[in-house]
Design a protein around this motif. Structure first.
Motif, PDB file in Angstrom:
ATOM      1  N   HIS A 124       0.970  -1.395   0.091  1.00 39.20           N
ATOM      2  CA  HIS A 124       0.072   0.031  -0.257  1.00 39.20           C
ATOM      3  C   HIS A 124       1.060   0.721   0.321  1.00 39.20           C
ATOM      4  O   HIS A 124       0.152   2.365  -0.324  1.00 39.20           O
ATOM      5  N   GLY A 125       2.185   0.894   0.134  1.00 44.65           N
ATOM      6  CA  GLY A 125       2.748   2.255   0.549  1.00 44.65           C
ATOM      7  C   GLY A 125       3.371   2.701   1.682  1.00 44.65           C
ATOM      8  O   GLY A 125       2.335   3.293   2.269  1.00 44.65           O
ATOM      9  N   VAL A 126       4.835   2.245   2.301  1.00 42.47           N
ATOM     10  CA  VAL A 126       4.762   2.550   3.172  1.00 42.47           C
ATOM     11  C   VAL A 126       5.101   4.343   4.135  1.00 42.47           C
ATOM     12  O   VAL A 126       4.427   4.044   5.462  1.00 42.47           O
ATOM     13  N   GLY A 127       5.633   4.844   3.693  1.00 44.16           N
ATOM     14  CA  GLY A 127       5.844   6.190   3.887  1.00 44.16           C
ATOM     15  C   GLY A 127       4.466   6.660   4.248  1.00 44.16           C
ATOM     16  O   GLY A 127       3.865   7.170   5.464  1.00 44.16           O
ATOM     17  N   PRO A 128       2.856   6.740   3.299  1.00 43.99           N
ATOM     18  CA  PRO A 128       2.413   7.424   3.632  1.00 43.99           C
ATOM     19  C   PRO A 128       1.328   6.398   4.744  1.00 43.99           C
ATOM     20  O   PRO A 128       0.222   7.081   5.972  1.00 43.99           O
ATOM     21  N   ILE A 129       1.162   5.058   4.626  1.00 48.37           N
ATOM     22  CA  ILE A 129       0.595   4.236   5.357  1.00 48.37           C
ATOM     23  C   ILE A 129       1.034   4.256   6.706  1.00 48.37           C
ATOM     24  O   ILE A 129       0.545   4.741   8.441  1.00 48.37           O
ATOM     25  N   ALA A 130       2.405   4.247   7.422  1.00 48.63           N
ATOM     26  CA  ALA A 130       3.533   4.702   8.331  1.00 48.63           C
ATOM     27  C   ALA A 130       2.630   6.301   8.793  1.00 48.63           C
ATOM     28  O   ALA A 130       2.775   6.125   9.812  1.00 48.63           O
ATOM     29  N   THR A 175      -4.914  -3.805   9.120  1.00 43.05           N
ATOM     30  CA  THR A 175      -4.794  -2.284   8.712  1.00 43.05           C
ATOM     31  C   THR A 175      -5.424  -2.121   7.737  1.00 43.05           C
ATOM     32  O   THR A 175      -5.895  -0.551   7.806  1.00 43.05           O
ATOM     33  N   TYR A 176      -5.808  -2.709   6.797  1.00 42.06           N
ATOM     34  CA  TYR A 176      -5.566  -2.293   5.578  1.00 42.06           C
ATOM     35  C   TYR A 176      -7.048  -2.153   5.162  1.00 42.06           C
ATOM     36  O   TYR A 176      -7.617  -2.981   4.074  1.00 42.06           O
ATOM     37  N   GLY A 177      -7.967  -3.508   5.934  1.00 35.96           N
ATOM     38  CA  GLY A 177      -9.412  -3.116   5.693  1.00 35.96           C
ATOM     39  C   GLY A 177      -9.383  -5.158   5.175  1.00 35.96           C
ATOM     40  O   GLY A 177     -10.339  -5.358   4.427  1.00 35.96           O
ATOM     41  N   SER A 181      -7.848   1.038  -3.613  1.00 36.86           N
ATOM     42  CA  SER A 181      -8.466   0.776  -5.050  1.00 36.86           C
ATOM     43  C   SER A 181      -7.276  -0.235  -6.301  1.00 36.86           C
ATOM     44  O   SER A 181      -6.978   1.454  -6.479  1.00 36.86           O
ATOM     45  N   LEU A 182      -8.120  -0.603  -7.439  1.00 37.38           N
ATOM     46  CA  LEU A 182      -6.825  -1.095  -8.482  1.00 37.38           C
ATOM     47  C   LEU A 182      -8.048  -0.258  -9.765  1.00 37.38           C
ATOM     48  O   LEU A 182      -8.768  -0.752 -10.427  1.00 37.38           O
ATOM     49  N   VAL A 234      -2.153 -10.566  -2.801  1.00 42.71           N
ATOM     50  CA  VAL A 234      -2.626  -9.608  -4.451  1.00 42.71           C
ATOM     51  C   VAL A 234      -1.743  -8.731  -3.792  1.00 42.71           C
ATOM     52  O   VAL A 234      -1.689  -7.470  -4.582  1.00 42.71           O
ATOM     53  N   VAL A 235      -2.265  -7.965  -2.711  1.00 40.57           N
ATOM     54  CA  VAL A 235      -2.046  -6.931  -2.827  1.00 40.57           C
ATOM     55  C   VAL A 235      -0.516  -6.589  -2.151  1.00 40.57           C
ATOM     56  O   VAL A 235      -0.180  -5.194  -2.987  1.00 40.57           O
ATOM     57  N   THR A 236       0.236  -7.343  -1.437  1.00 41.12           N
ATOM     58  CA  THR A 236       1.626  -7.419  -2.092  1.00 41.12           C
ATOM     59  C   THR A 236       2.568  -7.778  -3.114  1.00 41.12           C
ATOM     60  O   THR A 236       3.595  -7.093  -3.122  1.00 41.12           O
ATOM     61  N   GLY A 237       2.161  -8.200  -3.770  1.00 43.36           N
ATOM     62  CA  GLY A 237       2.639  -8.629  -5.393  1.00 43.36           C
ATOM     63  C   GLY A 237       2.470  -6.985  -6.266  1.00 43.36           C
ATOM     64  O   GLY A 237       2.872  -7.679  -7.618  1.00 43.36           O
ATOM     65  N   LEU A 238       1.593  -6.583  -5.998  1.00 48.21           N
ATOM     66  CA  LEU A 238       1.384  -5.082  -7.454  1.00 48.21           C
ATOM     67  C   LEU A 238       2.544  -4.630  -7.012  1.00 48.21           C
ATOM     68  O   LEU A 238       3.531  -4.374  -5.946  1.00 48.21           O
ATOM     69  N   GLY A 239       3.339  -3.650  -8.080  1.00 47.97           N
ATOM     70  CA  GLY A 239       3.957  -3.245  -8.193  1.00 47.97           C
ATOM     71  C   GLY A 239       4.473  -2.855 -10.065  1.00 47.97           C
ATOM     72  O   GLY A 239       3.316  -2.115 -10.211  1.00 47.97           O
ATOM     73  N   GLY A 240       5.532  -3.316 -10.454  1.00 50.36           N
ATOM     74  CA  GLY A 240       5.925  -2.776 -11.231  1.00 50.36           C
ATOM     75  C   GLY A 240       4.938  -1.432 -12.260  1.00 50.36           C
ATOM     76  O   GLY A 240       5.762  -0.407 -11.820  1.00 50.36           O
ATOM     77  N   ARG A 241       4.076  -1.804 -12.937  1.00 48.36           N
ATOM     78  CA  ARG A 241       4.241  -0.125 -13.319  1.00 48.36           C
ATOM     79  C   ARG A 241       3.003   0.358 -12.517  1.00 48.36           C
ATOM     80  O   ARG A 241       2.140   1.836 -13.169  1.00 48.36           O
TER      81      ARG A 241
END
Length: 340
Positions: A11-17, A188-190, A208-209, A320-327
């Motif tokens: 989910h993006g560690v900086g903003p989530i933290a 934490t991520y619902g 959301s993707l 599903v969520v931790t595997g998101l990346g790439g572009r």
């Protein structure tokens, strides 16, 4: 403790933290020391624990940046003490998961080493194997073993500090395991630890993707779609091209099983999911290039969720969520700029 390992579960560690701290999470948890130090470099200053290190880890850096580290064996404790004279140490006992932590006689050895060293301990903890199955007998056994381990530490004259055992599933279903601190990971991520797990905690996924259709075309009945023609249209229909694929971590295994959300309706993902793209069957819905399609979201309007995609892929929502990346571009906030 909000667990923000693996880029905050994708989910993006900086903003989530930052959001977790603002929401009242006293602690953050990062699996690796590199993750913890990156949080410090980004400006986080609150209590922070890491727990997964191999020999040679930079424990001196952890001490300099006030990162609490975990000793899972007497050998690891010695390595930590050799690196710094001012460590902030927690102890992990393996109560039956069979992963990290001191197991059996190793725990007695670790307790003795801590007592002899006279090093202050700020916490003692373990991790549950079957908390997402509340009735599983392993839960009682592990909690009992944890209590025994804490008692052994106290009998050696060592204050255990914060006792913590509960992950998301135990947080939601097992109050007896809450002790002094709970570690909220996937919740934490619902997202539920397991969609079949009974619980009364309201959860709403926060991620959301979305994408914009790269192409729209009308095709006749009998048209093959994507590699291998694993889907052939049964009637004249409109196909929409979504420029996301397994290069972004969307599972190819969801081919023929997943759906997306378009114009207020679920639409099937058809044909083989490719590296860069996939196809959705829009039927007779009006569609144009640039229209927004949602692969998954909170589910509050009927759209698929990450859990739905996990089921379609034969895996779990964590993957599903931790595997998101790439572009994929992560955008944080209550709205996604450029999308509706």
């Amino acid at each position: 403790m909000a667990v923000v390992k693996a880029n905050a579960y994708g989910h993006g560690v900086g903003p989530i933290a930052r959001a977790a701290r603002e929401a009242g999470a006293v602690w953050l948890g990062a699996a690796t020391l590199d993750e913890a130090l990156a949080l410090r470099a980004a400006g986080d200053e609150g209590p922070l624990l890491s727990w997964l290190t191999a020999p040679g880890a930079d424990f001196a850096a952890a001490a300099r940046h006030d990162v609490e580290v975990t000793a899972s064996s007497a050998e690891q404790l010695a390595e930590i003490l050799a690196a710094t004279q001012v460590p902030r140490i927690q102890l992990k006992v393996d109560t039956g998961l069979g992963r990290n932590g001191a197991f059996g006689d190793q725990w007695t050895e670790l307790v003795g080493a801590v007592a002899r060293a006279g090093v202050p301990v700020t916490g003692v903890w373990s991790h549950l194997a079957c908390a997402d199955e509340p009735g599983h007998p392993a839960n009682d056994a592990q909690e009992a073993r944890f209590r025994e381990a804490v008692a052994e530490l106290e009998a050696a004259g060592v204050d255990p500090g914060l006792r913590h055992l509960a992950n998301s599933a135990a947080l939601m279903t097992r109050p007896s395991a809450h002790f002094d601190l709970v570690r909220a990971g996937i919740a934490t991520y619902g997202l539920p630890p397991d969609p079949a797990m009974p619980h009364d905690v309201p959860l709403t996924p926060v991620l959301s993707l979305k994408a914009r259709l790269a192409a729209v075309k009308r095709v006749p009945a009998g048209q093959g779609v994507s590699y291998g023609y694993r889907h052939v249209t049964e009637r004249e229909t409109t196909l929409g091209l979504v420029p996301i694929g397994y290069g972004e971590g969307v599972h190819r295994a969801a081919t023929g099983r997943a759906s997306a959300w378009f114009a207020g309706q679920r639409v099937p993902v058809v044909g083989t999911i490719c590296m860069d793209q996939m196809v959705v069957d829009l039927g007779d819905l009006p569609a144009e290039r640039g229209d927004v399609v949602t692969l998954f979201g909170p589910g509050t309007s009927g759209e698929p969720t990450a859990v739905d995609w996990a089921v379609a892929s034969g895996t779990i929502a964590y993957e599903v969520v931790t595997g998101l990346g790439g572009r994929i571009q992560l955008v944080h906030g209550t709205t996604t700029e450029g999308f509706s």
